[in-house]
Design a protein around this motif. Structure first.
Motif, PDB file in Angstrom:
ATOM      1  N   GLU A 199       0.832  -1.204   0.000  1.00  0.00           N
ATOM      2  CA  GLU A 199       0.000   0.000   0.000  1.00  0.00           C
ATOM      3  C   GLU A 199       0.871   1.260   0.000  1.00  0.00           C
ATOM      4  OE1 GLU A 199      -3.697   2.077   2.478  1.00  0.00           O
ATOM      5  OE2 GLU A 199      -2.753   0.242   3.227  1.00  0.00           O
ATOM      6  N   LYS A 200       1.953   1.239   0.771  1.00  0.00           N
ATOM      7  CA  LYS A 200       2.888   2.375   0.762  1.00  0.00           C
ATOM      8  C   LYS A 200       3.453   2.581  -0.641  1.00  0.00           C
ATOM      9  CE  LYS A 200       4.608   1.705   5.516  1.00  0.00           C
ATOM     10  NZ  LYS A 200       5.833   1.362   6.288  1.00  0.00           N
ATOM     11  N   LEU A 201       3.798   1.473  -1.292  1.00  0.00           N
ATOM     12  CA  LEU A 201       4.317   1.536  -2.657  1.00  0.00           C
ATOM     13  C   LEU A 201       3.320   2.223  -3.580  1.00  0.00           C
ATOM     14  CD1 LEU A 201       6.117   0.654  -5.101  1.00  0.00           C
ATOM     15  CD2 LEU A 201       4.859  -1.512  -5.055  1.00  0.00           C
ATOM     16  N   GLU A 223       9.131 -12.409   1.257  1.00  0.00           N
ATOM     17  CA  GLU A 223       7.749 -12.255   0.809  1.00  0.00           C
ATOM     18  C   GLU A 223       7.457 -10.803   0.453  1.00  0.00           C
ATOM     19  OE1 GLU A 223       3.952 -14.009   2.825  1.00  0.00           O
ATOM     20  OE2 GLU A 223       4.198 -11.951   3.589  1.00  0.00           O
ATOM     21  N   CYS A 224       7.935  -9.891   1.289  1.00  0.00           N
ATOM     22  CA  CYS A 224       7.696  -8.467   1.065  1.00  0.00           C
ATOM     23  C   CYS A 224       8.368  -7.995  -0.218  1.00  0.00           C
ATOM     24  CB  CYS A 224       8.203  -7.666   2.264  1.00  0.00           C
ATOM     25  SG  CYS A 224       7.873  -5.889   2.160  1.00  0.00           S
ATOM     26  N   ARG A 225       9.621  -8.372  -0.411  1.00  0.00           N
ATOM     27  CA  ARG A 225      10.348  -7.944  -1.609  1.00  0.00           C
ATOM     28  C   ARG A 225       9.707  -8.497  -2.872  1.00  0.00           C
ATOM     29  NH1 ARG A 225      16.175  -9.309   1.180  1.00  0.00           N
ATOM     30  NH2 ARG A 225      16.387  -7.375   2.395  1.00  0.00           N
ATOM     31  N   LEU A 230       6.392  -7.588  -7.754  1.00  0.00           N
ATOM     32  CA  LEU A 230       5.231  -8.012  -8.535  1.00  0.00           C
ATOM     33  C   LEU A 230       4.279  -6.851  -8.805  1.00  0.00           C
ATOM     34  CD1 LEU A 230       4.351 -11.458  -6.892  1.00  0.00           C
ATOM     35  CD2 LEU A 230       5.171 -11.078  -9.220  1.00  0.00           C
ATOM     36  N   ASN A 231       4.237  -5.885  -7.891  1.00  0.00           N
ATOM     37  CA  ASN A 231       3.245  -4.814  -7.987  1.00  0.00           C
ATOM     38  C   ASN A 231       3.806  -3.464  -8.413  1.00  0.00           C
ATOM     39  OD1 ASN A 231       0.485  -5.850  -6.763  1.00  0.00           O
ATOM     40  ND2 ASN A 231       2.106  -6.747  -5.512  1.00  0.00           N
TER      41      ASN A 231
END
Length: 257
Positions: A199-201, A223-225, A230-231
Motif C-alpha cells: 500500500e505504501k508503494l 515475501e515483502c520484496r 510483482l506490484n
C-alpha cells in the motif's frame, strides 16, 4: 466548494520542458543561476550535460568515461568517418556503429560473448526497447543519446530482467536525464507487514516517486520484496544484509552467516 483539477505524476512529467540556457536568471553574478536556468549550455554526450558552474575550487568534471575502463578482453577505437571493413578475426567479434554525435565506434568483444545488461548492449551499439522507452519518457533525449550515455557510464536503467517480466516501466538515472525522486519505506519488527508495504508503494507511485527503496528490518523480507516487485512499476531497491541480521545479535554474526 471548488476543487483544483486533478493531475497525475505521469501527466506532469509528460508536459515538463527543460529550461533554456540562461533563461530567467535574475542573478547579477556571471556565475549565478536559478532553478529555472542552466548557467552552462547543454552538452548532451559531454562530461557536463546539463549543469551549472561548480563551487569555486572544485575539480573539473572528468573527461574519462566507461569506455576507458573496458574489460581486459575488450577494446574500442573511435573515428571521424566510417572505418574501412576489418579482416575477419577468429578470436573476437567486431562491431561498428555511429554515436548520436556522429562519431564512429569500433568495438571488439570476445567471440562468444552474450550481452545481458543494458551497459553491455550499449557498448555493442544496440538500442534496446528499454532505452527507447526511456527516450519516450525523457523527450529531450533520443534513443541513440540514451544508448551513448549508458555506454559512457553516465546513465543507468535499473531494469532487472525479472522485474521487467512484471509491471516495471523502464526509467533512467543520469546526468543527462531529469532529476529523480526516491521514496524510502519499510517494515519494522513491531510495525507494518507485506500488505501495508504494498500500500505504501502504491501511494509512493501515485505521488510521483521514480524509485522506491525497501528498508524493511522486520517481517518476512523475502515475501515483502517479492510482493513489491510483482506490484511495482518503478525500480525497487533493497538492503540484502538486513536479511542476515534479523533475529540475531551483533555478536552472533560471523563469516559463515
Amino acid at each position: 466548494m471548488t476543487h483544483p483539477p486533478s493531475s497525475t505524476a505521469s501527466s506532469t512529467a509528460d508536459s515538463y520542458e527543460l529550461p533554456l540556457h540562461g533563461a530567467c536568471d535574475p542573478s547579477s553574478s556571471a556565475q549565478g543561476t536559478t532553478p529555472g536556468s542552466f548557467a552552462r549550455r547543454a552538452d548532451i554526450g559531454g562530461a557536463y550535460a546539463f549543469s551549472s558552474p561548480d563551487t569555486p575550487g572544485m575539480p573539473s568534471a572528468s573527461e574519462k568515461t566507461a569506455w576507458d575502463f573496458l574489460p581486459h578482453d575488450w577494446s574500442c577505437s573511435s573515428f571521424a568517418q566510417q572505418p574501412a571493413a576489418e579482416a575477419h578475426a577468429s578470436d573476437c567479434v567486431v562491431v561498428d556503429f555511429v554515436t548520436a554525435r556522429g562519431v564512429w565506434m569500433r568495438v571488439r568483444a570476445p567471440k562468444n560473448f552474450v550481452a545481458i545488461t543494458q551497459l553491455e548492449r550499449a557498448r555493442l551499439g544496440v538500442v534496446t526497447k528499454e532505452m527507447e522507452r526511456v527516450a519516450a519518457r525523457e523527450p529531450h533525449l533520443t534513443p541513440l543519446q540514451v544508448r551513448d550515455e549508458i555506454a559512457a557510464g553516465r546513465m543507468v536503467i535499473p531494469a532487472n530482467r525479472v522485474h521487467l517480466a512484471h509491471k516495471l516501466d523502464p526509467m533512467a538515472i543520469g546526468r543527462a536525464s531529469k532529476t529523480k525522486i526516491n521514496a524510502n519505506m519499510g517494515a519494522s519488527p513491531i510495525s507494518s507487514g507485506t500488505h501495508e508495504e504494498v500500500e505504501k508503494l502504491q501511494w509512493a507511485e501515485k505521488w510521483g516517486a521514480d524509485t522506491v527503496m525497501d528498508l524493511s528490518t522486520g517481517g518476512n523480507l523475502d515475501e515483502c520484496r517479492e510482493a513489491l516487485c510483482l506490484n511495482s512499476t518503478v525500480p525497487i531497491g533493497t538492503v540484502p544484509i538486513y536479511s542476515m541480521i534479523i533475529g540475531k545479535k551483533l555478536e552472533d554474526l560471523n563469516e559463515e552467516i
